[in-house]
Design a protein around this motif. Structure first.
Motif, PDB file in Angstrom:
ATOM      1  N   SER A  76       0.832  -1.202   0.000  1.00 15.36           N
ATOM      2  CA  SER A  76       0.000   0.000   0.000  1.00 15.36           C
ATOM      3  C   SER A  76       0.865   1.249   0.000  1.00 15.36           C
ATOM      4  O   SER A  76       2.073   1.197   0.254  1.00 15.36           O
ATOM      5  CB  SER A  76      -0.911   0.027   1.232  1.00 15.36           C
ATOM      6  OG  SER A  76      -0.150   0.217   2.414  1.00 15.36           O
TER       7      SER A  76
ATOM      8  N   ASP B 242      -2.328   4.751  -3.680  1.00 10.29           N
ATOM      9  CA  ASP B 242      -2.699   3.339  -3.623  1.00 10.29           C
ATOM     10  C   ASP B 242      -3.075   2.834  -5.007  1.00 10.29           C
ATOM     11  O   ASP B 242      -3.661   3.569  -5.816  1.00 10.29           O
ATOM     12  CB  ASP B 242      -3.913   3.129  -2.706  1.00 10.29           C
ATOM     13  CG  ASP B 242      -3.536   3.138  -1.235  1.00 10.29           C
ATOM     14  OD1 ASP B 242      -2.478   2.578  -0.886  1.00 10.29           O
ATOM     15  OD2 ASP B 242      -4.313   3.696  -0.428  1.00 10.29           O
TER      16      ASP B 242
ATOM     17  N   TYR C   2      -3.024  -3.471  -1.872  1.00 14.77           N
ATOM     18  CA  TYR C   2      -3.532  -3.151  -3.202  1.00 14.77           C
ATOM     19  C   TYR C   2      -2.636  -3.706  -4.311  1.00 14.77           C
ATOM     20  O   TYR C   2      -1.467  -4.033  -4.082  1.00 14.77           O
ATOM     21  CB  TYR C   2      -3.630  -1.624  -3.376  1.00 14.77           C
ATOM     22  CG  TYR C   2      -4.553  -0.960  -2.390  1.00 14.77           C
ATOM     23  CD1 TYR C   2      -5.901  -0.790  -2.658  1.00 14.77           C
ATOM     24  CD2 TYR C   2      -4.069  -0.503  -1.167  1.00 14.77           C
ATOM     25  CE1 TYR C   2      -6.752  -0.174  -1.746  1.00 14.77           C
ATOM     26  CE2 TYR C   2      -4.907   0.112  -0.245  1.00 14.77           C
ATOM     27  CZ  TYR C   2      -6.246   0.270  -0.541  1.00 14.77           C
ATOM     28  OH  TYR C   2      -7.073   0.879   0.375  1.00 14.77           O
TER      29      TYR C   2
END
Length: 226
Positions: A21, A46, A66
């Motif tokens: 992230s 992100d 992510y």
């Protein structure tokens, strides 16, 4: 007397690694020495997609995690790559201008490719030319290990005449790929470190290299292809 352009902080869009992230990358980058942080304005983004599987940093850093795009197990086929490029360009339009890109791991693969794709007119056509690149544990699409997204064609077909700084870890599994990526750039600068697949702290030698790189950036205006 320095002009306004050289006095202002350089703005860098930072792209995190696979299934991590912006917050994780921020924690690691902001450990760098104050002389670097005084000259650079890091903006952390992100990825567009929540991680679709287990993250290697579970238990070390907190979620959410992510991804910038998805790939099959052997990284030969990609999905959502075009969506990723649109997402990044849209963010840059709304929050820019940005002077350069910094990427770690998957973010470094993406950042390096974006330079070539912008030069080819394939991506980032609506934003200012990227002036420099900082790559940490990078690699090439279509290189020793990774396939090539269809949209990317070949972002490294010509050497990039653009200031680039590459962090290469002695114990990093990506070391061979990071070394191969150097070929895509004219006169790349390199910081070697003893660690593995991470954003390392800067020792005295690394700090001097980084400050020299920043000085190079401030005296250059744009990147070009040879």
């Amino acid at each position: 007397m320095e002009d306004h352009e050289s006095q202002r902080k350089l703005r860098i869009l930072c792209l995190h690694g696979f299934r991590t992230s912006s917050e994780i990358l921020k924690q690691l980058v902001l450990r760098w020495p104050e002389p670097v942080l005084q000259k650079l304005n890091f903006v952390f983004l992100d990825g567009q997609f929540l991680a679709q599987g287990r993250s290697d940093v579970e238990g070390i850093f907190d979620p959410p995690y992510y991804e910038w795009f998805q790939a099959n197990e052997d990284f030969t086929e990609y999905t959502n790559f075009e969506e990723c490029l649109v997402y990044i360009e849209d963010y840059m339009l709304k929050n820019g201008p940005f002077d350069g890109l910094l990427g770690f791991s998957q973010g470094a693969v993406l950042a390096a490719a974006l330079l070539g794709l912008q030069a080819q007119g394939v991506a980032l056509g609506k934003v200012n030319k990227i002036k420099f690149l900082i790559v940490i544990s990078g690699a090439k699409f279509g290189g020793r290990k990774y396939g090539m997204p269809k949209l990317a064609a070949n972002p490294y077909s010509k050497q990039m005449d653009c200031p680039s700084l590459h962090f290469i870890g002695e114990k990093d599994f990506a070391k061979p790929d990071s070394i191969a990526l150097l070929e895509a750039f004219k006169d790349p600068m390199v910081i070697h470190h003893p660690k593995g697949h991470t954003v390392p702290r800067l020792d005295d030698k690394g700090l001097q290299t980084m400050l020299g790189f920043i000085n190079t950036i401030q005296t250059r205006k744009t990147c070009s292809r040879l």
